[in-house]
Enzyme design. Structure first.
Site, PDB file in Angstrom:
ATOM      1  N   HIS A  76      43.299  31.150  32.587  1.00 41.38           N
ATOM      2  CA  HIS A  76      43.860  32.306  33.285  1.00 41.38           C
ATOM      3  C   HIS A  76      42.641  33.125  33.700  1.00 41.38           C
ATOM      4  O   HIS A  76      41.505  32.670  33.541  1.00 41.38           O
ATOM      5  CB  HIS A  76      44.760  33.062  32.296  1.00 41.38           C
ATOM      6  CG  HIS A  76      45.649  34.087  32.949  1.00 41.38           C
ATOM      7  ND1 HIS A  76      45.164  35.292  33.408  1.00 41.38           N
ATOM      8  CD2 HIS A  76      46.990  34.101  33.188  1.00 41.38           C
ATOM      9  CE1 HIS A  76      46.164  35.999  33.917  1.00 41.38           C
ATOM     10  NE2 HIS A  76      47.298  35.302  33.805  1.00 41.38           N
ATOM     11  N   TYR A 107      38.575  36.207  38.638  1.00 41.17           N
ATOM     12  CA  TYR A 107      39.257  37.015  39.659  1.00 41.17           C
ATOM     13  C   TYR A 107      38.259  37.962  40.329  1.00 41.17           C
ATOM     14  O   TYR A 107      37.430  38.573  39.641  1.00 41.17           O
ATOM     15  CB  TYR A 107      40.362  37.843  39.023  1.00 41.17           C
ATOM     16  CG  TYR A 107      41.683  37.118  38.828  1.00 41.17           C
ATOM     17  CD1 TYR A 107      42.742  37.334  39.706  1.00 41.17           C
ATOM     18  CD2 TYR A 107      41.878  36.250  37.762  1.00 41.17           C
ATOM     19  CE1 TYR A 107      43.973  36.692  39.524  1.00 41.17           C
ATOM     20  CE2 TYR A 107      43.098  35.614  37.569  1.00 41.17           C
ATOM     21  CZ  TYR A 107      44.146  35.833  38.452  1.00 41.17           C
ATOM     22  OH  TYR A 107      45.348  35.213  38.273  1.00 41.17           O
ATOM     23  N   GLU A 184      42.563  31.359  46.798  1.00 40.31           N
ATOM     24  CA  GLU A 184      43.739  31.342  47.666  1.00 40.31           C
ATOM     25  C   GLU A 184      43.684  32.427  48.725  1.00 40.31           C
ATOM     26  O   GLU A 184      44.200  33.532  48.519  1.00 40.31           O
ATOM     27  CB  GLU A 184      45.025  31.516  46.832  1.00 40.31           C
ATOM     28  CG  GLU A 184      45.332  30.337  45.934  1.00 40.31           C
ATOM     29  CD  GLU A 184      46.631  30.518  45.142  1.00 40.31           C
ATOM     30  OE1 GLU A 184      47.231  31.613  45.189  1.00 40.31           O
ATOM     31  OE2 GLU A 184      47.031  29.547  44.464  1.00 40.31           O
ATOM     32  N   TYR A 246      53.295  25.101  43.221  1.00 41.23           N
ATOM     33  CA  TYR A 246      54.080  25.463  42.030  1.00 41.23           C
ATOM     34  C   TYR A 246      55.414  24.744  42.185  1.00 41.23           C
ATOM     35  O   TYR A 246      56.142  24.966  43.166  1.00 41.23           O
ATOM     36  CB  TYR A 246      54.213  26.991  41.903  1.00 41.23           C
ATOM     37  CG  TYR A 246      52.940  27.564  41.293  1.00 41.23           C
ATOM     38  CD1 TYR A 246      51.781  27.657  42.056  1.00 41.23           C
ATOM     39  CD2 TYR A 246      52.871  27.898  39.941  1.00 41.23           C
ATOM     40  CE1 TYR A 246      50.582  28.082  41.490  1.00 41.23           C
ATOM     41  CE2 TYR A 246      51.682  28.339  39.372  1.00 41.23           C
ATOM     42  CZ  TYR A 246      50.542  28.422  40.152  1.00 41.23           C
ATOM     43  OH  TYR A 246      49.369  28.829  39.583  1.00 41.23           O
ATOM     44  N   GLU A 272      44.600  23.978  41.547  1.00 40.59           N
ATOM     45  CA  GLU A 272      45.536  24.784  40.743  1.00 40.59           C
ATOM     46  C   GLU A 272      46.964  24.361  41.059  1.00 40.59           C
ATOM     47  O   GLU A 272      47.315  24.153  42.213  1.00 40.59           O
ATOM     48  CB  GLU A 272      45.361  26.281  41.064  1.00 40.59           C
ATOM     49  CG  GLU A 272      46.205  27.177  40.171  1.00 40.59           C
ATOM     50  CD  GLU A 272      46.172  28.643  40.599  1.00 40.59           C
ATOM     51  OE1 GLU A 272      45.060  29.215  40.689  1.00 40.59           O
ATOM     52  OE2 GLU A 272      47.248  29.185  40.865  1.00 40.59           O
ATOM     53  N   TRP A 306      47.577  25.465  35.834  1.00 37.11           N
ATOM     54  CA  TRP A 306      47.549  26.896  35.541  1.00 37.11           C
ATOM     55  C   TRP A 306      48.545  27.164  34.430  1.00 37.11           C
ATOM     56  O   TRP A 306      49.695  26.784  34.626  1.00 37.11           O
ATOM     57  CB  TRP A 306      47.928  27.679  36.804  1.00 37.11           C
ATOM     58  CG  TRP A 306      47.817  29.157  36.668  1.00 37.11           C
ATOM     59  CD1 TRP A 306      48.823  30.042  36.390  1.00 37.11           C
ATOM     60  CD2 TRP A 306      46.629  29.938  36.832  1.00 37.11           C
ATOM     61  NE1 TRP A 306      48.345  31.320  36.362  1.00 37.11           N
ATOM     62  CE2 TRP A 306      46.991  31.288  36.624  1.00 37.11           C
ATOM     63  CE3 TRP A 306      45.285  29.628  37.107  1.00 37.11           C
ATOM     64  CZ2 TRP A 306      46.057  32.329  36.700  1.00 37.11           C
ATOM     65  CZ3 TRP A 306      44.387  30.656  37.187  1.00 37.11           C
ATOM     66  CH2 TRP A 306      44.775  31.990  36.975  1.00 37.11           C
ATOM     67  N   LYS A 311      49.929  34.090  27.495  1.00 35.72           N
ATOM     68  CA  LYS A 311      50.708  35.161  28.110  1.00 35.72           C
ATOM     69  C   LYS A 311      52.186  34.755  28.153  1.00 35.72           C
ATOM     70  O   LYS A 311      52.497  33.585  28.372  1.00 35.72           O
ATOM     71  CB  LYS A 311      50.183  35.416  29.528  1.00 35.72           C
ATOM     72  CG  LYS A 311      50.909  36.531  30.250  1.00 35.72           C
ATOM     73  CD  LYS A 311      50.204  36.945  31.529  1.00 35.72           C
ATOM     74  CE  LYS A 311      51.042  37.988  32.271  1.00 35.72           C
ATOM     75  NZ  LYS A 311      50.353  38.505  33.462  1.00 35.72           N
TER      76      LYS A 311
HETATM   77  C1  IDC Z   1      49.005  34.918  38.143  1.00 34.52           C
HETATM   78  C2  IDC Z   1      49.078  34.949  36.650  1.00 34.52           C
HETATM   79  C3  IDC Z   1      49.661  36.266  36.188  1.00 34.52           C
HETATM   80  C4  IDC Z   1      48.812  37.388  36.767  1.00 34.52           C
HETATM   81  C5  IDC Z   1      48.722  37.274  38.269  1.00 34.52           C
HETATM   82  C6  IDC Z   1      47.793  38.287  38.855  1.00 34.52           C
HETATM   83  O1  IDC Z   1      49.848  33.864  36.208  1.00 34.52           O
HETATM   84  O2  IDC Z   1      49.672  36.347  34.784  1.00 34.52           O
HETATM   85  O3  IDC Z   1      49.402  38.631  36.427  1.00 34.52           O
HETATM   86  O4  IDC Z   1      48.224  35.979  38.626  1.00 34.52           O
HETATM   87  O5  IDC Z   1      47.994  38.454  40.213  1.00 34.52           O
HETATM   88  C7  IDC Z   1      48.493  31.652  42.034  1.00 34.52           C
HETATM   89  C8  IDC Z   1      47.218  32.290  41.688  1.00 34.52           C
HETATM   90  C9  IDC Z   1      47.178  32.711  40.254  1.00 34.52           C
HETATM   91  C10 IDC Z   1      48.512  33.281  39.806  1.00 34.52           C
HETATM   92  C11 IDC Z   1      49.526  32.148  39.871  1.00 34.52           C
HETATM   93  C12 IDC Z   1      50.926  32.563  39.405  1.00 34.52           C
HETATM   94  O6  IDC Z   1      46.102  31.482  42.005  1.00 34.52           O
HETATM   95  O7  IDC Z   1      46.159  33.686  40.119  1.00 34.52           O
HETATM   96  O8  IDC Z   1      48.372  33.717  38.482  1.00 34.52           O
HETATM   97  N1  IDC Z   1      49.590  31.645  41.227  1.00 34.52           N
HETATM   98  O9  IDC Z   1      51.440  33.570  40.205  1.00 34.52           O
HETATM   99  N2  IDC Z   1      48.801  31.039  43.156  1.00 34.52           N
HETATM  100  C13 IDC Z   1      50.097  30.654  43.103  1.00 34.52           C
HETATM  101  C14 IDC Z   1      50.613  31.035  41.877  1.00 34.52           C
END
Ligand code: IDC
Length: 555
Positions: A76, A107, A184, A246, A272, A306, A311
């Site tokens: 994460h 991040y 992204e 996803y 991811e 991911w 969490k």
């Molecule tokens: C999400 C985390 C979440 C956090 C959020 C922050 O799971 O806990 O609060 O980011 O903005 C992505 C991103 C990835 C995301 C994930 C799920 O690369 O950072 O993590 N996601 O939303 N792209 C598609 C989905």
């Protein structure tokens, strides 16, 4: 077929056995162990095996030029969950999950982001810690500049250039570091042209220090627009393009798009993905995840899940109540983590097993010589690339198929004939016999020979399901008597001398009686209990398959 013999001998059990002869019981999903794997104790690490990676056509290839598939977990955000960046955690991923790669998500904008007030020295320290841990373990490692809320990588382009200059200087002599320069891009007005111009500014900076490192470039719309990159790719070697999905949100349409991009020659890296929805939450979609895995394996794409944290959200690999930061037991994983671990452990082996084993000392099955013999006869192996046999791990349905097929093939070969080959893609009616897994062709064989079948309620064959002792007896009975023609005659009342004979399901009674009377299975030393409903261990499988092999070969 000996079924008529059984029917005449064991009328009481006939009806239920007839049912069971088409459908072997369903065992719960999610379990331990199998026969395929990556890293090891004797220096044969993923990086030792594959060396420096590069990109050839659409494929990531290793130093020898062979296609390679990187698989593993993404952290994460490291600022949120720094504790998971440690060598013990990565070792667990390597040795228990069979991962060969980790991704370090840094991040840029959210939560003490690198460019929004985060402690840069501290964050770079975490990158360093992660790279060192991966390097010590011989794993590949992706440094991920995690653009998300900042939407366009051009927003912090200057800082990205400085960051990657420093990283590529520091890791120039590492052959395991991969640079992912923008997770992204996702702004409504963030075009591929913009991402391209950013990449054209950042990549030469990396190349100056680390001339042939593999670089991953994100694509617009949260790394889904690989079609745009395919129409207008960047002009650098050793480049791959990120595809993120996803499973709860992105389905066949995105696979179609990605397939088209690959067919146009675009090298894609799934840096991811999640098996929940794109929020990182919501329900987990196993069917869709399996569809994605078929697509991924078909195209030999690398994939990173991911995310490695606890969490309380569906994407997390570790159960939210579990505070351990390494050495997780399977039951301490959340649903997504369990799925991913099973997924990784089902991949075909990269290097052969090493005997003798380091986890069998003092075990009864070792003392009786079963583990050595079953290994010498080529019937069972340790976890590939390790010295672990896993004697107390439950045996899985897929493993039983593999082991029995090995014996059957060996007999065919011994008789001077060529064993039939079964396809690496599923030929059973069950959708969960996934293509190109370690068990796929063996399951095709076992189904074809009516040794293992699926469950009529779920319509699944359940390769990872644990096998109870009575189900194992049933499979061995079919293998020995139906398939190899041994005498299937049984005396059901012989079971009555065991204190728990009442716990044996009707369909399994002839098989249990046969196994007990042929010394394939015995009751516990203390009270003679047969424990029919208990999962059989790998050590028990070793003993039982040797006994059956001897009987079949003597016939
Ligand atoms: C999400 C985390 C979440 C956090 C959020 C922050 O799971 O806990 O609060 O980011 O903005 C992505 C991103 C990835 C995301 C994930 C799920 O690369 O950072 O993590 N996601 O939303 N792209 C598609 C989905």
């Amino acid at each position: 077929m000996r079924l008529h013999v059984i029917l005449s001998k064991a009328v009481g059990a006939a009806l239920s056995f007839l049912l069971a002869s088409t459908f072997v019981l369903f065992a719960p999903l999610g379990s331990l162990s199998h026969e395929a794997f990556v890293a090891d104790a004797a220096g044969q690490t993923p990086v030792a095996i594959h060396g420096k990676l590069s990109v050839r056509g659409t494929q990531l290839v290793d130093e020898a030029g062979n296609p390679v598939q990187l698989r593993g977990m993404s952290t994460h955000g490291m600022a949120w969950f720094p504790d998971y960046v440690n060598e013990g955690a990565f070792r667990t991923l390597r040795d228990d999950w069979h991962a060969n790669c980790v991704r370090l998500a840094l991040y840029t904008a959210e939560y003490n982001g690198y460019c929004t007030g985060g402690d840069q020295a501290y964050l770079k320290g975490l990158v360093d810690k992660g790279v060192s841990a991966a390097t010590n373990l011989g794993m590949y490692v992706i440094i991920d500049w995690h653009v998300l809320n900042d939407q366009s990588p051009t927003v912090y382009q200057g800082q990205a250039i400085e960051f990657f200059r420093e990283m590529s200087q520091k890791y120039a002599d590492h052959n395991n570091v991969i640079y992912e320069i923008c997770n992204e891009p996702n702004g409504e007005d963030t075009t591929w042209q913009q991402v391209k111009s950013y990449a054209e500014a950042v990549i030469p900076v990396i190349r100056e220090n680390d001339p042939d490192a593999v670089v991953i470039v994100g694509t617009p719309t949260w790394s889904q627009d690989v079609d745009q990159a395919a129409t207008d790719p960047l002009n650098f070697p050793n480049l791959m393009y990120a595809l993120h999905f996803y499973a709860g949100t992105h389905t066949q349409w995105l696979r179609d798009r990605a397939q088209q991009a690959i067919d146009r020659g675009l090298p894609i890296f799934v840096s991811e993905f999640g098996i929940c929805d794109a929020s990182g939450n919501g329900g987990i979609n196993i069917n869709e995840a399996n569809e994605w895995m078929k697509f991924i394996d078909k195209n030999n794409l690398s994939y990173m899940n991911w995310s490695l944290c606890n969490k309380a959200e569906s994407a997390s690999a570790i159960a939210s109540w579990c505070t351990k930061t390494s050495n997780w037991e399977e039951w301490e994983l959340a649903e997504s983590g369990k799925w991913m671990r099973n997924q990784l452990r089902s991949e075909p082996p990269e290097i052969p097993a090493i005997a003798p084993y380091d986890d069998v000392a003092g075990h009864w099955a070792d003392q009786k010589g079963y583990l050595k013999e079953v290994t010498d006869r080529g019937l069972m192996k340790g976890y590939t690339g390790t010295k672990h046999f896993g004697p107390n791990d439950g045996i899985q349905r897929g493993q039983v198929a593999v082991i029995l097929q090995r014996h059957d093939d060996a007999m065919t070969a011994k008789a001077g004939n060529t064993p039939a080959t079964y396809p690496e893609s599923n030929t059973t009616p069950f959708s969960d016999n996934l293509d190109k897994k370690y068990y796929t062709s063996a399951m095709n064989w076992a189904y074809d020979k009516q040794i293992i079948s699926g469950h009529r309620d779920t319509n699944l064959i359940d390769p990872y399901g644990l096998v109870t002792r009575q189900d194992l007896a049933t499979m061995l009975y079919r293998y020995a008597c139906d398939h190899h023609g041994l005498d299937a005659t049984v005396n059901l009342s012989s079971l009555n001398s065991h204190p728990d004979s009442g716990a044996i399901s009707n369909y399994a009674r002839p098989a249990m009686a046969w196994c007990v009377s042929h010394d394939v299975m015995s009751g516990s030393a203390s009270d003679g209990a047969l424990n029919p409903q208990k999962p059989a261990t790998r050590a028990e499988m070793a003993k039982m398959v040797l006994k059956v092999a001897d009987l079949v070969e003597a016939a």
